[in-house]
Design an enzyme around this catalytic site. Structure first.
Site, PDB file in Angstrom:
ATOM      1  N   ASP A  30      -9.145  -9.286   9.432  1.00 53.08           N
ATOM      2  CA  ASP A  30      -9.137  -7.554   8.763  1.00 53.08           C
ATOM      3  C   ASP A  30     -10.219  -7.295   8.908  1.00 53.08           C
ATOM      4  OD1 ASP A  30      -6.900  -6.334   7.936  1.00 53.08           O
ATOM      5  OD2 ASP A  30      -8.119  -5.963   6.349  1.00 53.08           O
ATOM      6  N   TYR A  64      -0.621  -3.429  -6.783  1.00 54.08           N
ATOM      7  CA  TYR A  64      -0.768  -4.321  -6.004  1.00 54.08           C
ATOM      8  C   TYR A  64      -2.045  -3.823  -4.525  1.00 54.08           C
ATOM      9  CZ  TYR A  64       2.044  -6.851  -2.781  1.00 54.08           C
ATOM     10  OH  TYR A  64       2.796  -8.566  -2.157  1.00 54.08           O
ATOM     11  N   HIS A  67     -10.704  -1.534  11.291  1.00 52.96           N
ATOM     12  CA  HIS A  67     -10.104  -2.704  11.379  1.00 52.96           C
ATOM     13  C   HIS A  67      -9.387  -4.154  12.104  1.00 52.96           C
ATOM     14  CE1 HIS A  67      -4.972  -2.310   9.369  1.00 52.96           C
ATOM     15  NE2 HIS A  67      -5.589  -3.790   8.890  1.00 52.96           N
ATOM     16  N   LYS A 102      -9.565  -2.226   1.505  1.00 50.46           N
ATOM     17  CA  LYS A 102      -9.171  -0.728   2.274  1.00 50.46           C
ATOM     18  C   LYS A 102      -9.780   0.491   1.726  1.00 50.46           C
ATOM     19  CE  LYS A 102      -5.882  -3.178   4.556  1.00 50.46           C
ATOM     20  NZ  LYS A 102      -6.563  -3.530   5.652  1.00 50.46           N
ATOM     21  N   SER A 138      -1.711  -3.003  10.744  1.00 54.76           N
ATOM     22  CA  SER A 138      -1.609  -4.319   8.978  1.00 54.76           C
ATOM     23  C   SER A 138      -0.242  -4.896   9.737  1.00 54.76           C
ATOM     24  CB  SER A 138      -1.079  -3.637   7.810  1.00 54.76           C
ATOM     25  OG  SER A 138      -2.130  -2.540   7.346  1.00 54.76           O
ATOM     26  N   ARG A 143       0.745  -1.051   0.439  1.00 50.56           N
ATOM     27  CA  ARG A 143      -0.020   0.242  -0.107  1.00 50.56           C
ATOM     28  C   ARG A 143       0.779   1.297   0.301  1.00 50.56           C
ATOM     29  NH1 ARG A 143      -1.601   1.198   4.220  1.00 50.56           N
ATOM     30  NH2 ARG A 143      -1.117  -0.941   5.733  1.00 50.56           N
ATOM     31  N   ARG A 193       2.182 -11.682  -0.057  1.00 53.73           N
ATOM     32  CA  ARG A 193       1.417 -12.056  -0.177  1.00 53.73           C
ATOM     33  C   ARG A 193       0.206 -13.292  -0.556  1.00 53.73           C
ATOM     34  NH1 ARG A 193      -1.943  -7.999   3.426  1.00 53.73           N
ATOM     35  NH2 ARG A 193       0.025  -7.052   3.668  1.00 53.73           N
ATOM     36  N   CYS A 253       0.591  -6.983  12.315  1.00 53.49           N
ATOM     37  CA  CYS A 253       0.854  -7.415  13.620  1.00 53.49           C
ATOM     38  C   CYS A 253       1.021  -8.506  14.372  1.00 53.49           C
ATOM     39  CB  CYS A 253       0.458  -5.795  14.566  1.00 53.49           C
ATOM     40  SG  CYS A 253       1.519  -4.431  14.126  1.00 53.49           S
TER      41      CYS A 253
HETATM   42  C1  OXD Z   1      -2.952  -4.382   5.485  1.00 56.36           C
HETATM   43  C2  OXD Z   1      -3.707  -5.481   4.681  1.00 56.36           C
HETATM   44  O1  OXD Z   1      -2.273  -3.737   4.719  1.00 56.36           O
HETATM   45  O2  OXD Z   1      -4.818  -6.113   5.859  1.00 56.36           O
HETATM   46  O3  OXD Z   1      -3.424  -4.256   6.842  1.00 56.36           O
HETATM   47  O4  OXD Z   1      -3.116  -6.016   3.852  1.00 56.36           O
HETATM   48 MN    MN Z   2      -5.500  -4.673   6.988  1.00 63.04          MN
END
Ligand code: OXD
Ligand code: MN
Length: 597
Positions: free
Chosen positions: A287, A211, A240, A220, A262, A70, A379, A264
């Site tokens: 998520d 991406y 989130h 998002k 993100s 991102r 990913r 974590c």
């Molecule tokens: C993020 C994702 O970047 O979930 O938070 O991909």
């Molecule tokens: Mn996320």
């Protein structure tokens, strides 16, 4: 144009975009497997994807090295008044931004197909779900959207002749001249990339990146940035957060929604295997949570997504066996390494490090190479239904009632393993002041400490001060039905830099304490930062944790917390000016008083 489409306004929008972007053809996606297969064949034939010999119906893509995560620095919240985007967002005037982007969109799909993706965020028949229409010129995006959202004719049927939808326009920004050979990951240069949101008109325009969250616009862009602004206007919550069901040995069910920045460990917590006997965990989402108050006054959450877009490096049978079992087939891998026998590999996977792989850039890589073979933000995109611990109620249209909210982040020091808010306002203060070290999920420096309120810093589609107020308002509406709020830190280290807490399945010990707090069955001590378990309140049976580690995990250092409070006051709250709710200033004052400042 598909003659079955009865929605005149939608057809008009598609026509206008086609006129602007000038694709060679328009394809309306039906969400079928044969459509997916055809697109994947196209990607393979054009050297964009590699089929994996070792995993059925699974493919590896390698992105351009400039397009790997991102891009917060190119993400815009474009509102009429700058103040409405707030201090945590990058703002551009909507007229100016649309003018810049319209120029970029002009002719941008030449030589390509414009795909129209009708998708639902949430089970199609859920009263909490929303419909989006993504236009894209990327077959990779279409295939990912097939997995991450519910795509197809069902959605168009629900839309009918005049149903509401969120228009999401995406282009990779790389037109082809006649005869020009395509690259394996076409995209635009950084200075032309824009991920733009117009929350006042529920509109998304994304240009230049292929991406993840920059391009899969349901995730998002829609489900967090636009949805958070809609939720504020309409009185619900777009967060989130993972959603998890825990069942205790007596069969009592608890639903937990937890917000972490993100990369974590949200996916790991969402799929955790409890180490404590008799407890069962089931995953509802990893998520995003959309939460509405039902007629019984309780908050009910759905997972608006249909798949997992998980961070690959570090995922292993040891860290998350359910994630590993979810990715055996029907998976898209991006920026992972390719093994000689046709499988994927990444750093932190179980077993031996291979002698040789092709790395995420497409180069030979041998063991011992200093560069990682997989990108840190590589990913997997996998259908949620493939998760062995997916909850049987994960698609319940009314959602599941939430009992517990958790906030957290990565903090090597200061923040203890767990603390509980004294009340709702204090919990909102904990969310509003959450902090974490940055990760590779965003392009930028890794490991810097930043405030990430509610883990929504990159995802709140309006002024974050107003978002804090929205949380306070929702608490007022929920009253006694409001979930208890906790704050966790799995990442505290000792002076030698060693993790103090094992994490993963052992996190169930902390969740058990929370559930018992909800039931009023276990004790806690009052500390300046909130309620905390005494060592004897945590179920540590079978865990080889030294008393020194436990003491350090639960230690509240008043001097360090005074520094935290000063940082919140001087560097964080000050940013929100008169949009900062007074009730949060009162919480800060109360914290300082408890700390003796
Ligand atoms: C993020 C994702 O970047 O979930 O938070 O991909
Ligand atoms: Mn996320």
């Amino acid at each position: 144009m598909n003659s079955d489409i009865k929605h005149e306004q939608l057809k008009k929008w598609i026509n206008e975009v086609a006129e602007l972007c000038q694709p060679d053809q328009v394809h309306w996606c039906d969400g079928t497997k044969s459509e997916y297969d055809q697109l994947m064949n196209f990607a393979v034939q054009h050297q964009m994807a590699t089929p994996l010999k070792k995993r059925a119906n699974s493919f590896l893509f390698r992105s351009h090295p400039s397009d790997v995560a991102r891009l917060e620095s190119r993400t815009y919240i474009s509102t009429t008044n700058k103040e409405d985007a707030g201090p945590t967002n990058i703002w551009l005037d909507p007229v100016e931004l649309k003018s810049i982007m319209s120029k970029l969109y002009t002719g941008c799909m030449r030589g390509r197909t414009l795909y129209v993706i009708p998708f639902s965020m949430g089970p199609v028949q859920s009263p909490i779900a929303k419909i989006g229409i993504e236009i894209t010129d990327s077959p990779y995006v279409v295939c990912n959207m097939h997995i991450m959202t519910r795509v197809g004719t069902e959605v168009l049927k629900k839309l009918g002749t005049n149903g509401e939808y969120i228009p999401c326009l995406h282009s990779i920004g790389s037109p082809l001249s006649p005869g020009q050979k395509d690259s394996s990951w076409p995209c635009a240069p950084l200075e032309d990339k824009y991920i733009s949101h117009f929350p006042e008109e529920n509109l998304i325009w994304s240009y230049g990146s292929g991406y993840g969250g920059n391009a899969l616009l349901g995730k998002k862009c829609l489900a967090l940035r636009i949805a958070s602004a809609m939720a504020k206007r309409e009185g619900w919550m777009a967060e989130h957060m993972l959603i998890l069901r825990l069942t205790n040995p007596q069969g009592k069910i608890f639903h937990i929604a937890a917000a972490f920045p993100s990369a974590c460990g949200k996916t790991n917590l969402a799929m955790l295997t409890p180490v404590i006997p008799g407890w069962k965990a089931e995953c509802i989402g990893d998520d995003i949570a959309w939460i509405k108050l039902a007629s019984d006054g309780k908050p009910y959450a759905i997972n608006p997504e249909y798949g997992f877009f998980g961070v690959a490096p570090g995922t292993s049978y040891e860290s998350n066996s359910s994630a590993m079992d979810s990715i055996k087939e029907n998976v898209i891998f991006t920026n992972c390494a390719l093994t000689d026998d046709g499988d994927i590999w990444w750093e932190g996977m179980d077993g031996e490090v291979p002698n040789h792989v092709i790395d995420w850039k497409g180069n030979d890589w041998t063991r011992g190479n200093k560069e990682p073979a997989a990108h840190a933000n590589a990913r997997f995109t996998a259908p949620a239904r493939q998760c062995p611990v997916i909850c049987p109620d994960w698609e319940k249209v009314e959602g599941v009632p939430i009992d517990i909210f958790i906030f957290g982040g990565r903090r090597a020091s200061v923040v203890p393993l767990v603390h509980e808010a004294y009340n709702w306002d204090h919990g909102v203060f904990l969310g509003a002041t959450a902090s974490s070290e940055t990760t590779a999920a965003n392009i930028g420096a890794v490991g810097n400490l930043r405030r990430d309120p509610f883990a929504m810093q990159p995802f709140c589609g309006y002024n974050m001060g107003d978002y804090f107020q929205h949380w306070l308002d929702m608490g007022d509406r929920m009253g006694k039905n409001a979930p208890k709020i906790f704050y966790v830190n799995w990442f505290r280290k000792n002076a030698e830099g060693k993790w103090l807490w094992p994490g993963f399945g052992d996190n169930s010990r902390v969740l058990k304490w929370m559930c018992e707090r909800v039931e009023g069955k276990t004790g806690a001590v009052e500390t300046p930062i909130g309620y905390m378990p005494r060592p004897e309140d945590l179920d540590l049976s079978g865990l080889n944790l030294s008393p020194e580690f436990l003491t350090e995990l639960l230690r509240v250092d008043p001097v360090a917390w005074q520094t935290e409070a000063a940082d919140v006051e001087k560097n964080h709250f000050v940013k929100f000016g008169n949009r900062l709710p007074k009730r949060l200033t009162q919480q800060l004052d109360a914290l300082k008083k408890r700390l003796g400042v």
